[in-house]
Design a protein around this motif. Structure first.
Motif, PDB file in Angstrom:
ATOM      1  N   LEU A 159       0.827  -1.205   0.000  1.00 20.28           N
ATOM      2  CA  LEU A 159       0.000   0.000   0.000  1.00 20.28           C
ATOM      3  C   LEU A 159       0.863   1.257   0.000  1.00 20.28           C
ATOM      4  CD1 LEU A 159      -2.615   1.617   0.309  1.00 20.28           C
ATOM      5  CD2 LEU A 159      -2.544   1.119   2.766  1.00 20.28           C
ATOM      6  N   VAL A 160       1.882   1.272   0.848  1.00 22.70           N
ATOM      7  CA  VAL A 160       2.778   2.434   0.902  1.00 22.70           C
ATOM      8  C   VAL A 160       3.492   2.622  -0.433  1.00 22.70           C
ATOM      9  CG1 VAL A 160       4.880   3.358   1.976  1.00 22.70           C
ATOM     10  CG2 VAL A 160       3.099   2.323   3.394  1.00 22.70           C
ATOM     11  N   ALA A 161       3.982   1.521  -1.012  1.00 20.66           N
ATOM     12  CA  ALA A 161       4.693   1.609  -2.287  1.00 20.66           C
ATOM     13  C   ALA A 161       3.780   2.122  -3.389  1.00 20.66           C
ATOM     14  CB  ALA A 161       5.264   0.239  -2.660  1.00 20.66           C
ATOM     15  N   ALA A 162       2.541   1.624  -3.431  1.00 25.96           N
ATOM     16  CA  ALA A 162       1.603   2.040  -4.474  1.00 25.96           C
ATOM     17  C   ALA A 162       1.254   3.515  -4.347  1.00 25.96           C
ATOM     18  CB  ALA A 162       0.333   1.192  -4.398  1.00 25.96           C
ATOM     19  N   SER A 163       1.070   3.988  -3.121  1.00 31.47           N
ATOM     20  CA  SER A 163       0.709   5.389  -2.925  1.00 31.47           C
ATOM     21  C   SER A 163       1.894   6.317  -3.194  1.00 31.47           C
ATOM     22  CB  SER A 163       0.189   5.596  -1.499  1.00 31.47           C
ATOM     23  OG  SER A 163      -0.237   6.926  -1.300  1.00 31.47           O
ATOM     24  N   GLU A 164       3.065   5.936  -2.707  1.00 30.76           N
ATOM     25  CA  GLU A 164       4.246   6.776  -2.897  1.00 30.76           C
ATOM     26  C   GLU A 164       4.632   6.883  -4.380  1.00 30.76           C
ATOM     27  OE1 GLU A 164       6.476   8.399  -0.232  1.00 30.76           O
ATOM     28  OE2 GLU A 164       4.344   8.390   0.240  1.00 30.76           O
ATOM     29  N   ARG A 165       4.343   5.835  -5.152  1.00 30.93           N
ATOM     30  CA  ARG A 165       4.668   5.867  -6.578  1.00 30.93           C
ATOM     31  C   ARG A 165       3.553   6.482  -7.408  1.00 30.93           C
ATOM     32  NH1 ARG A 165       7.359   0.173  -8.270  1.00 30.93           N
ATOM     33  NH2 ARG A 165       7.745   1.407 -10.156  1.00 30.93           N
ATOM     34  N   GLY A 166       2.476   6.891  -6.773  1.00 27.40           N
ATOM     35  CA  GLY A 166       1.395   7.577  -7.470  1.00 27.40           C
ATOM     36  C   GLY A 166       0.607   6.692  -8.405  1.00 27.40           C
ATOM     37  N   LEU A 167       0.469   5.419  -8.082  1.00 26.76           N
ATOM     38  CA  LEU A 167      -0.304   4.519  -8.944  1.00 26.76           C
ATOM     39  C   LEU A 167      -1.784   4.890  -8.901  1.00 26.76           C
ATOM     40  CD1 LEU A 167       1.319   1.042  -8.165  1.00 26.76           C
ATOM     41  CD2 LEU A 167       1.945   2.736  -9.907  1.00 26.76           C
ATOM     42  N   ALA A 168      -2.527   4.382  -9.876  1.00 24.32           N
ATOM     43  CA  ALA A 168      -3.963   4.657  -9.950  1.00 24.32           C
ATOM     44  C   ALA A 168      -4.643   4.255  -8.655  1.00 24.32           C
ATOM     45  CB  ALA A 168      -4.575   3.903 -11.129  1.00 24.32           C
ATOM     46  N   LEU A 169      -5.770   4.889  -8.351  1.00 21.96           N
ATOM     47  CA  LEU A 169      -6.421   4.691  -7.070  1.00 21.96           C
ATOM     48  C   LEU A 169      -6.801   3.228  -6.841  1.00 21.96           C
ATOM     49  CD1 LEU A 169      -7.078   6.675  -4.806  1.00 21.96           C
ATOM     50  CD2 LEU A 169      -9.426   6.772  -5.652  1.00 21.96           C
ATOM     51  N   GLY A 170      -7.195   2.535  -7.912  1.00 21.66           N
ATOM     52  CA  GLY A 170      -7.563   1.129  -7.768  1.00 21.66           C
ATOM     53  C   GLY A 170      -6.414   0.287  -7.242  1.00 21.66           C
ATOM     54  N   TRP A 171      -5.181   0.614  -7.647  1.00 21.88           N
ATOM     55  CA  TRP A 171      -4.004  -0.122  -7.180  1.00 21.88           C
ATOM     56  C   TRP A 171      -3.670   0.193  -5.730  1.00 21.88           C
ATOM     57  CZ3 TRP A 171      -2.372  -4.128  -9.786  1.00 21.88           C
ATOM     58  CH2 TRP A 171      -2.616  -4.193 -11.161  1.00 21.88           C
ATOM     59  N   GLN A 172      -4.262   1.258  -5.185  1.00 22.01           N
ATOM     60  CA  GLN A 172      -4.106   1.564  -3.763  1.00 22.01           C
ATOM     61  C   GLN A 172      -5.259   0.970  -2.942  1.00 22.01           C
ATOM     62  OE1 GLN A 172      -2.795   5.692  -2.942  1.00 22.01           O
ATOM     63  NE2 GLN A 172      -2.702   5.998  -5.160  1.00 22.01           N
ATOM     64  N   ILE A 173      -6.431   0.922  -3.550  1.00 15.69           N
ATOM     65  CA  ILE A 173      -7.586   0.348  -2.859  1.00 15.69           C
ATOM     66  C   ILE A 173      -7.378  -1.143  -2.613  1.00 15.69           C
ATOM     67  CG2 ILE A 173     -10.016  -0.273  -3.186  1.00 15.69           C
ATOM     68  CD1 ILE A 173     -10.439   2.472  -4.442  1.00 15.69           C
ATOM     69  N   ALA A 174      -6.795  -1.845  -3.593  1.00 16.14           N
ATOM     70  CA  ALA A 174      -6.634  -3.301  -3.474  1.00 16.14           C
ATOM     71  C   ALA A 174      -5.765  -3.694  -2.268  1.00 16.14           C
ATOM     72  CB  ALA A 174      -6.058  -3.873  -4.772  1.00 16.14           C
ATOM     73  N   PRO A 175      -4.554  -3.142  -2.114  1.00 13.42           N
ATOM     74  CA  PRO A 175      -3.779  -3.523  -0.925  1.00 13.42           C
ATOM     75  C   PRO A 175      -4.390  -3.015   0.372  1.00 13.42           C
ATOM     76  CG  PRO A 175      -2.630  -1.815  -2.164  1.00 13.42           C
ATOM     77  CD  PRO A 175      -3.769  -2.275  -3.015  1.00 13.42           C
ATOM     78  N   ALA A 176      -5.149  -1.897   0.308  1.00 18.41           N
ATOM     79  CA  ALA A 176      -5.821  -1.422   1.523  1.00 18.41           C
ATOM     80  C   ALA A 176      -6.886  -2.425   1.960  1.00 18.41           C
ATOM     81  CB  ALA A 176      -6.452  -0.057   1.273  1.00 18.41           C
ATOM     82  N   ALA A 177      -7.649  -2.940   0.983  1.00 23.32           N
ATOM     83  CA  ALA A 177      -8.660  -3.945   1.307  1.00 23.32           C
ATOM     84  C   ALA A 177      -8.000  -5.205   1.862  1.00 23.32           C
ATOM     85  CB  ALA A 177      -9.496  -4.270   0.077  1.00 23.32           C
ATOM     86  N   LEU A 178      -6.870  -5.601   1.269  1.00 21.28           N
ATOM     87  CA  LEU A 178      -6.159  -6.775   1.764  1.00 21.28           C
ATOM     88  C   LEU A 178      -5.613  -6.538   3.163  1.00 21.28           C
ATOM     89  CD1 LEU A 178      -5.060  -9.598   1.318  1.00 21.28           C
ATOM     90  CD2 LEU A 178      -3.058  -8.600   0.194  1.00 21.28           C
ATOM     91  N   THR A 179      -5.184  -5.316   3.450  1.00 22.59           N
ATOM     92  CA  THR A 179      -4.729  -4.978   4.797  1.00 22.59           C
ATOM     93  C   THR A 179      -5.842  -5.207   5.811  1.00 22.59           C
ATOM     94  OG1 THR A 179      -3.143  -3.338   3.972  1.00 22.59           O
ATOM     95  CG2 THR A 179      -3.839  -3.135   6.267  1.00 22.59           C
ATOM     96  N   GLY A 180      -7.051  -4.767   5.449  1.00 26.44           N
ATOM     97  CA  GLY A 180      -8.184  -4.981   6.344  1.00 26.44           C
ATOM     98  C   GLY A 180      -8.565  -6.444   6.465  1.00 26.44           C
ATOM     99  N   LEU A 181      -8.573  -7.155   5.342  1.00 20.35           N
ATOM    100  CA  LEU A 181      -8.950  -8.568   5.357  1.00 20.35           C
ATOM    101  C   LEU A 181      -7.997  -9.412   6.199  1.00 20.35           C
ATOM    102  CD1 LEU A 181      -9.916  -9.057   1.610  1.00 20.35           C
ATOM    103  CD2 LEU A 181     -11.457  -9.351   3.565  1.00 20.35           C
ATOM    104  N   SER A 182      -6.739  -8.997   6.256  1.00 16.91           N
ATOM    105  CA  SER A 182      -5.719  -9.823   6.913  1.00 16.91           C
ATOM    106  C   SER A 182      -5.340  -9.319   8.305  1.00 16.91           C
ATOM    107  CB  SER A 182      -4.456  -9.872   6.042  1.00 16.91           C
ATOM    108  OG  SER A 182      -3.918  -8.567   5.862  1.00 16.91           O
TER     109      SER A 182
END
Length: 421
Positions: free
Chosen positions: A87-110
């Motif tokens: 999540l940190v890597a995706a946000s710091e690299r400015g990836l599309a929002l969907g690529w940040q939502i996915a690891p955030a959801a996985l963070t919550g799931l796990s």
């Protein structure tokens, strides 16, 4: 007490292992909002994390009950740490929002559920001794309150001194180290396979009227949390002291922890249903004081006295929080099967999270369409509903201790053949 049961060190891992759960939502919001320049984007990603946690919590809890805390807790902690790093890597690299939502959801799931699994662990180690069970659940409630307060504060310190990315990476380290050590501790509960006999499955049923009522009460408490957060933010901003919001809200955690210490000293013979009714009444009274106080605060010349009055009212509300949470934990231990206690505790957390999000939404609408103190009307409404619910349903007859232990399997020669075996 904890040292008597476990040697003491597991309590430290339990505390530090809970911090990532408290750090991740606010850390995600700050990280994504800063990197995208949009609070709405940050809210979407943080919302995905909260949604994942609400869904994944009961699943992880059920797996831990069935397969053992060690295996499931280890896998969840490592997955959670990895998802935070992604999540940190995706946000710091400015990836599309969907690529940040996915690891955030996985963070919550796990989320490794250190809190709920810790509570089920204490209950098992106390071996049915009422005084010890009550004392350990009270102690665990205090640890929860401290983590709940310290987590966001730690994010604030690290984000201010370095960046939100550093705060989330710290959460990843805590999850990958401390939650892992908690999972691997010798006190970890072994799994109990799902019962195959119909009578055992009936005895192991999780959803019952008492448990559903406890879920509802916990959800109402979550709505109080969400609305209070918005109300404190809106009121301190109107008072010209927006930076004080975190400190004012943190005072709730302080008074709640102190109240938890007091509850831990009360004898276990004091009826838990009576405590639930008394705690709900106190929560309602405190919410009314907060609502009335906030209505008198905003004027043309905000003063430090106004901020102090708000802080005092918030502190009074906090006195009612830990007793309610600790009492609910004790009632859940009474009313659900011992083999599904981790799942039951996790579902309580999910109910609180979902209701907290709903309370935040309603309070935000109230703040936008009314006075700065309007969100506290949502708090009072939720507290009033919790009071009525407890007053009408919290009885010794309803919350009696059930015999939830599964029946041992019948000998092979007397058991009916199973076509699937």
């Amino acid at each position: 007490m904890a040292k008597q049961l476990t040697g003491g060190r597991v309590l430290l891992w339990s505390l530090l292992g809970r911090l990532p759960t408290a750090m991740s939502p606010i850390g995600t919001l700050l990280l994504v909002s800063r990197n995208t320049g949009s609070v709405w984007s940050g809210s979407l990603v943080a919302g995905a994390l909260a949604g994942g946690q609400a869904i994944g919590g009961p699943i992880v809890g059920r797996l831990a009950d069935r397969r053992g805390q060690r295996t499931v807790g280890l896998a969840a902690a490592l997955a959670n740490a990895a998802a935070l790093v992604v999540l940190v890597a995706a946000s710091e690299r400015g990836l599309a929002l969907g690529w940040q939502i996915a690891p955030a959801a996985l963070t919550g799931l796990s989320v490794p559920l250190v809190g709920p699994l810790s509570r089920s662990r204490w209950v098992r180690l106390a071996a049915g001794e009422p005084e010890l069970t009550a004392a350990m659940l009270s102690l665990d409630g205090i640890v929860d309150e401290f983590a709940f307060t310290a987590g966001p504060a730690l994010v604030g310190v690290l984000a201010g001194a370095a960046s939100p990315a550093v705060a989330l990476l710290t959460a990843a380290v805590l999850s990958g180290v401390c939650a892992v050590l908690f999972a691997l501790h010798p006190t970890a509960a072994p799994g109990v396979p799902a019962p195959s006999h119909p009578q055992d499955r009936s005895a192991g049923r999780l959803l019952s009227t008492p448990y559903v009522l406890l879920l509802a009460g916990t959800a109402l408490l979550g709505a109080c949390f969400g609305s209070v957060q918005v109300g404190v933010t809106a009121t301190t901003e109107a008072l010209g002291r927006p930076g004080a919001a975190g400190l004012v809200y943190g005072f709730l955690g302080c008074t709640s922890s102190l109240a938890g210490v007091v509850i831990a000293s009360l004898p276990a013979r004091r009826g838990l249903p009576a405590r639930l009714r008394a705690g709900a009444a106190l929560l309602f009274a405190a919410s009314c004081v907060l609502l009335l106080t906030s209505g008198d605060l905003i004027d043309d010349s905000p003063t430090n006295g106004s901020l102090a009055a708000l802080t005092a009212a918030i502190g009074f509300l906090g006195v009612a929080v830990a007793p309610q949470i600790i009492t609910v934990f004790g009632l859940v231990e009474r009313t659900v099967p011992a083999t599904r206690l981790g799942e039951a505790m996790a579902a309580l957390v999910s109910a609180l999270i979902l209701a907290q999000s709903a309370g935040t939404f309603l309070a935000g609408w109230a703040a936008d369409h009314g006075a700065p103190g309007s969100p506290f009307a949502v708090t009072a409404a939720a507290a009033a509903t919790a009071f009525v619910l407890a007053a009408c349903t919290a009885t010794d007859r309803r919350y009696h201790r059930r015999n939830a232990e599964p029946r041992p399997p019948a000998p092979a020669e007397t058991r009916t053949a199973d076509p699937a075996s």
